[in-house]
Design an enzyme around this catalytic site. Structure first.
Site, short mmCIF file in Angstrom:
data_model
loop_
_atom_site.label_atom_id
_atom_site.label_comp_id
_atom_site.label_asym_id
_atom_site.label_seq_id
_atom_site.Cartn_x
_atom_site.Cartn_y
_atom_site.Cartn_z
N GLU A 1 -0.95 -8.46 -2.39
CA GLU A 1 -1.50 -7.09 -2.30
C GLU A 1 -1.71 -6.47 -3.68
OE1 GLU A 1 -2.71 -6.25 0.37
OE2 GLU A 1 -1.49 -6.90 2.05
N TYR B 1 -1.21 -3.88 8.76
CA TYR B 1 -2.22 -3.17 9.56
C TYR B 1 -3.62 -3.72 9.35
CZ TYR B 1 -2.76 -1.23 4.95
OH TYR B 1 -2.93 -1.12 3.60
N GLY B 2 -3.76 -4.73 8.49
CA GLY B 2 -5.10 -5.22 8.13
C GLY B 2 -5.25 -6.71 8.36
N THR B 3 -5.63 -7.42 7.32
CA THR B 3 -5.97 -8.84 7.44
C THR B 3 -4.77 -9.74 7.70
OG1 THR B 3 -5.83 -9.32 5.07
CG2 THR B 3 -7.95 -8.52 5.91
N LEU B 4 -3.55 -9.20 7.63
CA LEU B 4 -2.35 -9.99 7.89
C LEU B 4 -1.88 -9.90 9.35
CD1 LEU B 4 -0.44 -9.14 4.60
CD2 LEU B 4 -1.25 -11.42 5.27
#
Length: 156
Positions: free
Chosen positions: A82, A7-10
């Site tokens: 992570e 849901y983020g930088t990936l």
């Protein structure tokens, strides 16, 4: 093979997306766009503007992201990336499918609105003011919030 919700930088178009496709990290295949069935606070915090999904179910928004099928090597890479278990924890979450694009290995293709499960990285360790920060339903490092993510390479 495991399913992972990012849901983020990936996500596609975000600063760390390419890490999902570096062969030394393992294998990943895009399956679907989806969002969490429960609400969570997705905040941008810290001096590097990192997106954090706070493990506070029922608060915030239904968070939008992507489901990937990953092999064991990629799952280990993602756990390391992570910082599991110190920064994030990997837990199973229910997701509502928006659009399924991946193969189904002989199973019926999930339809929009159906429920899928995947691992998600969230945090229970955060600074006391983080739950009061603005919460987002969809992360974009380049969004109008002005909190661009600082890549690991740029931190040194």
């Amino acid at each position: 093979m495991a399913r992972v919700f990012v849901y983020g930088t990936l996500k596609k178009g975000q600063p760390n997306y390419s890490r999902l496709f570096e062969s030394r990290n393992g294998k990943a295949e895009f399956l679907a766009s989806a969002f969490t069935t429960q609400k969570y606070p997705l905040v941008i915090a810290g001096k590097f503007n990192i997106p954090f999904l706070l493990n506070l179910p029922g608060q915030g928004h239904r968070v939008h992201g992507e489901i990937y099928k990953v092999d064991d090597q990629m799952l280990k890479f993602l756990d390391d990336f992570e910082s599991v278990p110190t920064m994030y924890q990997r837990t199973m979450v229910e997701l509502e499918v928006k659009e399924w694009m991946g193969k189904t290995d002989g199973e019926e293709k999930p339809s929009p609105g159906s429920i899928a499960e995947a691992f998600m990285y969230s945090t229970t360790t955060y600074q006391s003011e983080w739950p009061t920060l603005p919460s987002y339903e969809s992360y974009d490092s380049y969004g109008d919030h002005g909190l661009n993510y600082v890549t690991r390479e740029a931190r040194d």
